[in-house]
Design a protein around this motif. Structure first.
Motif, mmCIF file in Angstrom:
data_model
loop_
_atom_site.group_PDB
_atom_site.id
_atom_site.type_symbol
_atom_site.label_atom_id
_atom_site.label_comp_id
_atom_site.label_asym_id
_atom_site.label_seq_id
_atom_site.Cartn_x
_atom_site.Cartn_y
_atom_site.Cartn_z
ATOM 1 N N ASN A 54 18.851 17.380 -12.817
ATOM 2 C CA ASN A 54 18.667 16.909 -14.185
ATOM 3 C C ASN A 54 17.770 15.684 -14.281
ATOM 4 N N PHE A 55 17.873 14.758 -13.326
ATOM 5 C CA PHE A 55 17.180 13.489 -13.503
ATOM 6 C C PHE A 55 15.672 13.632 -13.373
ATOM 7 N N ALA A 56 15.190 14.645 -12.701
ATOM 8 C CA ALA A 56 13.744 14.830 -12.589
ATOM 9 C C ALA A 56 13.115 15.019 -13.966
ATOM 10 N N ILE A 57 13.843 15.664 -14.873
ATOM 11 C CA ILE A 57 13.354 15.807 -16.243
ATOM 12 C C ILE A 57 13.227 14.436 -16.889
ATOM 13 N N GLU A 58 14.245 13.609 -16.687
ATOM 14 C CA GLU A 58 14.208 12.256 -17.248
ATOM 15 C C GLU A 58 13.126 11.417 -16.586
ATOM 16 N N ALA A 59 12.940 11.587 -15.286
ATOM 17 C CA ALA A 59 11.895 10.842 -14.584
ATOM 18 C C ALA A 59 10.521 11.189 -15.155
ATOM 19 N N HIS A 60 10.301 12.457 -15.462
ATOM 20 C CA HIS A 60 9.038 12.878 -16.066
ATOM 21 C C HIS A 60 8.858 12.216 -17.431
ATOM 22 N N ARG A 61 9.918 12.221 -18.251
ATOM 23 C CA ARG A 61 9.845 11.588 -19.577
ATOM 24 C C ARG A 61 9.622 10.088 -19.465
ATOM 25 N N LEU A 62 10.248 9.469 -18.472
ATOM 26 C CA LEU A 62 10.058 8.037 -18.269
ATOM 27 C C LEU A 62 8.618 7.737 -17.858
ATOM 28 N N GLY A 63 8.024 8.609 -17.047
ATOM 29 C CA GLY A 63 6.619 8.436 -16.688
ATOM 30 C C GLY A 63 5.717 8.501 -17.908
ATOM 31 N N ARG A 64 5.986 9.441 -18.825
ATOM 32 C CA ARG A 64 5.200 9.536 -20.060
ATOM 33 C C ARG A 64 5.354 8.267 -20.893
ATOM 34 N N ALA A 65 6.592 7.760 -20.996
ATOM 35 C CA ALA A 65 6.829 6.541 -21.776
ATOM 36 C C ALA A 65 6.084 5.354 -21.186
ATOM 37 N N THR A 66 6.072 5.251 -19.859
ATOM 38 C CA THR A 66 5.338 4.164 -19.199
ATOM 39 C C THR A 66 3.845 4.247 -19.519
ATOM 40 N N ALA A 67 3.295 5.457 -19.458
ATOM 41 C CA ALA A 67 1.874 5.636 -19.769
ATOM 42 C C ALA A 67 1.581 5.266 -21.217
ATOM 43 N N GLU A 68 2.484 5.620 -22.137
ATOM 44 C CA GLU A 68 2.286 5.270 -23.545
ATOM 45 C C GLU A 68 2.231 3.761 -23.733
ATOM 46 N N VAL A 69 3.115 3.045 -23.066
ATOM 47 C CA VAL A 69 3.123 1.584 -23.155
ATOM 48 C C VAL A 69 1.816 1.017 -22.600
ATOM 49 N N HIS A 70 1.381 1.526 -21.460
ATOM 50 C CA HIS A 70 0.125 1.054 -20.876
ATOM 51 C C HIS A 70 -1.055 1.313 -21.799
ATOM 52 N N ARG A 71 -1.083 2.462 -22.449
ATOM 53 C CA ARG A 71 -2.191 2.780 -23.351
ATOM 54 C C ARG A 71 -2.226 1.820 -24.542
#
Length: 492
Positions: free
Chosen positions: A274-291
């Motif tokens: 299950n957590f791999a799904i959350e890890a993927h979403r967390l990666g997207r959120a990190t990229a959004e903040v950086h952008r």
């Protein structure tokens, strides 16, 4: 929300007839005292502070003898019984000096339920003779005064409370001190706001305020909205950030706790997944903040000469770490080779921007609306100027990858030499590291896999920092970053 993650020359107090009376702040030990008993209170408090300060989790001078305490600015926020004193205190020690922020309460009788560790002792002499002196963050009446000042934007000489535009802040919410051990202190007001008080103070805007304001003004939903803050000038320098009030996230779940829960289930279910799904979403959120930060703050690129300087700085940190932790010596040649790879011909330039600076699972909260990032102050041990410097965005990615390793290592607690568990832990970390990087790339961030030399150097640099930190503060955790150093050295 877990508690892991989570101020013109007038001071108002109530006079005998209930009207607000002006009281001036006191600066330095030789300043003229204009508030009744404030100078006596400060001087009586200093011996108690000297005994109490070294035991605080946020005190950075552990193991160094205190050689002097000098009040920089003492501001009474409430006088009488109880009294509330805001104090900026320079602490001289054998390794130099630091300035700390203290909020001290005093009462004729000790408040009920006050944790023993928050009590400094009883004052002697002067108008506060016999009163109990304590950390005011554990007194709801006194923390309520802080919220009132934030809500009304008060000024106390050089101590200024400021709030962002928007609806009026409530000023009557109960405030409870967070019990989490961290380098700062927090007060939670009901289910609406959380106030972070920075303990070790440096001149200049704290990156947590600077970046949180930039993200809030850009409309980002990936951080808690900034509601208010307070600051003070230290001599002739620019104002120093003292505290930051943000929206509280009562329905959020701590990323670190979520990861540990998934790791704990591995013993009964080797592939919960299950957590791999959350890890993927967390990666997207990190990229959004950086952008958003790249659009809102200055950006630049490091040329080959600057990349060489970056590699040299990493090497210098490694040399210092080897001196502190001799066990690193066997890896030094390989790690230096990884740093020198940053000067390869195909790395002509690397984009840099403002980043989080200390990203890990404990700085991320999963809310019903997605992941939110917290605590943008960077590594507190570094000078503010260094933390405000643009850096490769992949430094945050590398730091989060290290956090997955830390979470996985908890599977081995009590069984460090169990090969089966070690395999499960390594597989869990690898799966989530891959998912996070994929999410970061899918969210518009630079693909970490396209910059292997940079990612390896950044992860090594972070692991070296962790080795020194764990050796000083949590020796039982030292094997975690050392295992990463061993793994990364073998990839060079």
């Amino acid at each position: 929300m877990s508690e892991t993650s989570r101020s013109q020359a007038r001071v108002h107090h109530e006079s005998s007839d209930g009207a607000p009376a002006p009281v001036a702040a006191t600066r330095g030990t030789g300043a003229r005292r204009t508030a009744p008993g404030v100078g006596e209170l400060v001087q009586a408090a200093l011996p108690l502070i000297a005994g109490w300060l070294p035991g605080q989790r946020w005190y950075a001078g552990k193991g160094r003898a205190i050689t002097g305490l000098t009040p920089v600015l003492a501001t009474p926020l409430q006088v009488g019984d109880p009294a509330l004193l805001h104090l900026l205190l320079r602490v001289d020690h054998s390794g130099g000096s630091d300035t700390y922020q203290l909020l001290l309460g005093s009462r004729s009788g000790q408040p009920a339920g006050l944790p023993p560790a928050t009590v400094l002792g009883r004052l002697t002499g002067g108008p506060y003779d016999g009163a109990v002196l304590y950390d005011a963050l554990h007194d709801q009446e006194l923390t309520g005064r802080l919220l009132e000042h934030l809500a009304t934007g008060d000024r106390f000489g050089s101590l200024s409370f400021r709030r962002t535009p928007g609806p009026q802040l409530p000023s009557n919410l109960p405030g409870r001190a967070s019990t989490a051990e961290q380098s700062n202190s927090s007060v939670i007001y009901g289910t609406a706001f959380i106030l972070k008080l920075f303990r070790r103070i440096s001149p200049g805007t704290n990156p947590d305020l600077e970046l949180s304001l930039a993200l809030s003004r850009a409309g980002s939903t990936r951080i808690p909205r900034v509601a208010a803050w307070f600051e003070s000038r230290l001599e002739r320098s620019e104002p120093a950030t003292l505290g930051l009030l943000q929206r509280y996230l009562p329905d959020a779940e701590d990323g670190w706790e979520l990861a540990l829960d998934q790791v704990g289930r591995l013993k009964g279910d080797p592939a919960p997944g299950n957590f791999a799904i959350e890890a993927h979403r967390l990666g997207r959120a990190t990229a959004e903040v950086h952008r958003v930060l790249a659009r809102s703050m200055p950006v630049d690129r490091l040329d080959r000469h600057q990349l060489s300087l970056l590699a040299d700085a990493m090497g210098d940190r490694l040399d210092s770490a080897v001196t502190a932790v001799p066990g690193l010596l066997r890896y030094r040649t390989a790690l230096r080779t990884a740093f020198r790879a940053l000067t390869a011909d195909h790395l002509d330039s690397v984009p840099v921007q403002r980043i989080h600076g200390d990203l890990h699972l404990g700085q991320a909260m999963r809310t019903p609306h997605g992941w939110v990032l917290l605590d943008f102050e960077g590594e507190p041990a570094k000078p503010v100027a260094e933390r405000r410097r643009p850096q490769p965005a992949l430094r945050d990615v590398a730091a989060m990858l290290r956090s997955f390793d830390y979470a996985a290592a908890h599977l081995l607690a009590g069984a460090p030499h169990n090969p089966e568990l070690a395999h499960l832990a390594a597989a869990w970390a690898a799966r989530n590291r891959t998912a996070y990087c994929a999410g970061y790339s899918a969210g518009g961030g630079a693909d970490p896999n396209a910059s292997p030399e940079l990612m390896r150097a950044l992860e090594i640099d972070k692991a070296v920092y962790e080795v020194v930190y764990e050796a000083r503060h949590r020796p039982n955790w030292l094997p975690i970053p050392l295992a990463a150093i061993n793994r990364l050295a073998l990839t060079v």
